[in-house]
Design an enzyme around this catalytic site. Structure first.
Site, PDB file in Angstrom:
ATOM      1  N   CYS A   1       2.120  -6.903   1.962  1.00  0.00           N
ATOM      2  CA  CYS A   1       1.692  -5.845   2.821  1.00  0.00           C
ATOM      3  C   CYS A   1       0.789  -6.564   3.622  1.00  0.00           C
ATOM      4  O   CYS A   1      -0.083  -7.422   3.395  1.00  0.00           O
ATOM      5  CB  CYS A   1       0.813  -4.780   1.816  1.00  0.00           C
ATOM      6  SG  CYS A   1      -0.920  -4.070   3.018  1.00  0.00           S
ATOM      7  N   ASN A   2       0.578  -6.515   4.870  1.00  0.00           N
ATOM      8  CA  ASN A   2      -0.366  -6.766   6.152  1.00  0.00           C
ATOM      9  C   ASN A   2      -1.725  -6.913   5.557  1.00  0.00           C
ATOM     10  O   ASN A   2      -2.744  -8.056   5.564  1.00  0.00           O
ATOM     11  CB  ASN A   2       0.319  -7.105   7.335  1.00  0.00           C
ATOM     12  CG  ASN A   2       1.061  -7.942   7.708  1.00  0.00           C
ATOM     13  OD1 ASN A   2       1.683  -9.094   8.039  1.00  0.00           O
ATOM     14  ND2 ASN A   2       2.709  -6.870   7.832  1.00  0.00           N
TER      15      ASN A   2
ATOM     16  N   SER B   1       0.441  -0.944   0.293  1.00  0.00           N
ATOM     17  CA  SER B   1       0.086   0.024  -0.239  1.00  0.00           C
ATOM     18  C   SER B   1       0.930   1.171   0.267  1.00  0.00           C
ATOM     19  O   SER B   1       0.345   2.130  -0.533  1.00  0.00           O
ATOM     20  CB  SER B   1      -0.574  -0.193   1.215  1.00  0.00           C
ATOM     21  OG  SER B   1       0.114  -0.020   2.447  1.00  0.00           O
TER      22      SER B   1
END
Length: 274
Positions: A77-78, A15
């Site tokens: 990205c988690n 992101s």
């Protein structure tokens, strides 16, 4: 329809800038491959956005990487891994394309680090609410108890490059105290956001010395090495010229300035519309 290229770079999506900490470790472990990094900086942060929005944004960026020739994409990205990965894998993948996330590689190996079977997860609000880490760790290691805490101010601190100083230290200290208050036996903390390694000196400063702190980059890089070894049909379609390309959905000059902090070296980036 997206055509499947015979050979193509490995795509890495985040992101914003945080995924560069993962990319750095992947490049160190696998320097021979070609890579395209895509940061959706225009819409960061993802952590406070609803599931459907994160899914739509992530899907659009993943498919952009497919269009650019990538056959394998890593969601570095988690939040995207928690909110979008499974749906994309189950419903959206074109033939010959693969998408991997960062949660499973972290949760599979966590038993190697904890002795008390008490693990803390520091993450964005979105990742905590998804309970992805708790679900995955319980699936692989049911004996481990998982404690979670959202750190909503950490990503903005990193994005503003406020990674030192008294004010940032107070914010980090408060969150560390909150997670450790949930159990005195926590002996391992997972930094479940790829931005958080930039705060590691502050995190270490305010964490008892006996507690292990696990950034994800090395874990994910080693997992990717293992994945490519186990899946020669995927590995053989990853091009190997040691090339890197960087794209951002925001201003490329701004991206280049901040990216060097995360990636550890200067990069050249271009704007891309999604």
């Amino acid at each position: 329809m997206i055509a499947t290229a015979e050979h193509g770079p490995i795509g890495i999506f985040d992101s914003g800038f945080g995924g560069l900490t993962v990319f750095r470790e992947i490049k160190n472990a696998l320097p021979m491959y070609d890579y395209i990094y895509l940061g959706d900086n225009a819409r960061v942060p993802y952590g406070t956005r609803p599931f459907e929005e994160v899914y739509e944004f992530t899907k659009a960026c993943v498919f952009k990487l497919f269009e650019m020739g990538c056959n394998l994409v890593i969601l570095a990205c988690n939040t995207a891994s928690a909110k979008a990965l499974r749906t994309i894998q189950q419903n959206d993948l074109p033939p010959g394309k693969k998408v991997l996330g960062v949660i499973r590689p972290t949760t599979e190996s966590i038993h190697q680090y904890t002795k008390t079977n008490k693990v803390g997860v520091l993450a964005t609000q979105g990742t905590v609410l998804s309970e992805s880490y708790k679900i995955e760790i319980t699936k692989f290691h049911p004996e481990i108890n998982v404690y979670q805490h959202a750190c909503p101010q950490w990503v903005p601190l990193v994005e503003r490059n406020e990674i030192t100083g008294e004010k940032s230290g107070e914010i980090v200290e408060k969150d560390i105290q909150s997670i450790l208050a949930q159990s005195p036996e926590i002996d391992t903390l997972i930094l479940a956001c790829t931005h958080y390694p930039l705060l590691l000196p502050l995190i270490r400063q305010h964490t008892p010395a006996h507690i292990k702190i696990l950034p994800q980059g090395e874990l994910i890089a080693q997992s990717l090495v293992d994945y490519l070894n186990r899946h020669p049909e995927v590995e053989s379609r990853c091009s190997k010229n040691s090339n890197m390309q960087f794209y951002t959905t925001e201003n490329a000059d701004d991206f280049e300035e901040k990216a060097a902090i995360f990636f550890g070296e200067k990069v050249h980036a271009a704007y891309i519309a999604i």
